[in-house]
Design a protein around this motif. Structure first.
Motif, PDB file in Angstrom:
ATOM      1  N   VAL A   1       0.700  -1.188   0.069  1.00 46.82           N
ATOM      2  CA  VAL A   1      -0.047  -0.208  -0.173  1.00 46.82           C
ATOM      3  C   VAL A   1       0.867   1.411  -0.073  1.00 46.82           C
ATOM      4  O   VAL A   1       0.460   2.310  -0.780  1.00 46.82           O
ATOM      5  N   ALA A  36      -4.184  -0.625   6.863  1.00 46.94           N
ATOM      6  CA  ALA A  36      -3.362  -1.929   7.013  1.00 46.94           C
ATOM      7  C   ALA A  36      -2.352  -2.136   8.324  1.00 46.94           C
ATOM      8  O   ALA A  36      -2.270  -3.333   8.539  1.00 46.94           O
ATOM      9  N   THR A  49       1.229   4.134  -2.959  1.00 46.35           N
ATOM     10  CA  THR A  49       0.782   5.519  -2.554  1.00 46.35           C
ATOM     11  C   THR A  49       1.758   6.476  -3.052  1.00 46.35           C
ATOM     12  O   THR A  49       1.559   7.648  -3.747  1.00 46.35           O
ATOM     13  N   ALA A  69      -5.354   4.470   3.648  1.00 41.92           N
ATOM     14  CA  ALA A  69      -5.203   2.724   3.584  1.00 41.92           C
ATOM     15  C   ALA A  69      -4.029   2.204   4.357  1.00 41.92           C
ATOM     16  O   ALA A  69      -4.080   1.163   4.805  1.00 41.92           O
ATOM     17  N   GLY A  93      -4.537   6.748  -0.365  1.00 39.33           N
ATOM     18  CA  GLY A  93      -3.558   5.845   0.017  1.00 39.33           C
ATOM     19  C   GLY A  93      -2.844   5.947   1.280  1.00 39.33           C
ATOM     20  O   GLY A  93      -2.874   4.912   2.229  1.00 39.33           O
TER      21      GLY A  93
END
Length: 308
Positions: free
Chosen positions: A104, A130, A108, A126, A123
């Motif tokens: 991720v 994560a 990003t 996210a 991102g």
């Protein structure tokens, strides 16, 4: 632009604008109906010798005024390859970080480098999701990110100030996802700095100091491992206090020292820890402090329940 001339160009290895030398050049002139010049150049940094590609487009029909010189100049657009996130030194040691988080993070960074700022905001949010999944913070599917960040603080994975910063990223990501608000480039640079500090604190630094710098003991499992390591300096039958056993390493217990010792005594009494036995209790030379519990070394064999 000519071969072997000096130009000012961004260096992806020095992370800044530096002097470059033109090593290869191909020039294409525009059509008769619109005057442009396209320079395609291979350039070499005069500092580190890094080689990159530069594309320069000069629009002779769009003039810009320079107030310093009082003159007009054609508008020039410059791009370079491989494209990089200007000013960002990617020094994060990614091999210490779980693969799903790094996937991720890298996507990003690619979005940020490509100036896809809306996707970059999504991102960064996210990445926090994560991390929460990796740290087993997210237990319920319907649990929102606010609750997860608060849980990270409650579990002492992050400080209160760090939690506040993560909520800032949550707001930015939510605006990007739900309101299609495009974040500002400078704000995203601040968020990137916060994210990389978080990843360093959670995953990298502890791995770097393993076997080197001392760190605080967070739980009884770590305390038990420390005891077993220190016991190798003694022989069966020795009578020792916890202070004598741990010596300078006692500072790693912090304000949990008394709680760890209480749990140790309990486990000795119930037979859950057999390497030490309870010895005599002696008066503390400092009358203001509790008496000292001594322990007898009983066993120096491998402790199967210790954490390593």
């Amino acid at each position: 632009m000519k071969l072997e001339t000096k130009i000012y160009n961004y260096c992806t290895a020095c992370y800044k604008l530096t002097n470059h030398t033109v090593k290869g050049l191909h020039t294409v002139e525009g059509n008769w109906d619109y005057q442009t010049t396209h320079h395609y150049a291979v350039v070499e940094c005069n500092g580190c010798n890094n080689v990159s590609f530069r594309k320069e487009v000069i629009d002779h029909e769009s003039m810009e005024y320079d107030p310093d010189s009082g003159s007009y100049f054609p508008q020039t657009d410059v791009s370079y390859f491989p494209k990089a996130l200007e000013g960002h030194r990617n020094e994060l040691e990614t091999h210490y970080i779980p693969d799903n988080i790094i996937a991720v993070y890298q996507d990003t960074i690619k979005a940020f480098t490509s100036e896809a700022y809306l996707l970059t905001g999504v991102g960064f949010r996210a990445i926090i999701e994560a991390i929460c999944i990796d740290q087993k913070i997210r237990i319920k599917d319907f649990e929102d990110l606010k609750q997860q960040i608060d849980k990270m603080y409650q579990k002492k994975l992050i400080t209160l100030k760090e939690a506040s910063r993560l909520h800032t990223i949550r707001f930015l990501g939510n605006d990007s996802i739900h309101a299609m608000v495009v974040p500002k480039k400078e704000d995203l640079h601040v968020v990137l700095h916060i994210i990389e500090n978080l990843l360093n604190n959670l995953y990298v630094i502890d791995q770097q100091i393993k076997g080197g710098l001392e760190k605080m003991i967070p739980d009884f499992a770590g305390f038990r491992t420390l005891l077993n390591f220190r016991l190798n300096k003694f022989v069966v039958g020795d009578s020792i206090s916890l202070g004598k056993l741990l010596e300078k390493s006692a500072r790693r217990l912090g304000d949990q020292a008394s709680e760890f010792e209480k749990e140790l005594i309990s486990k000795i009494e119930t037979g859950q820890y057999t390497k030490l036995g309870l010895g005599e209790i002696k008066p503390n030379p400092d009358n203001t402090k509790p008496d000292i519990q001594y322990y007898v070394v009983l066993d120096l064999s491998y402790d199967k329940d210790a954490s390593f």
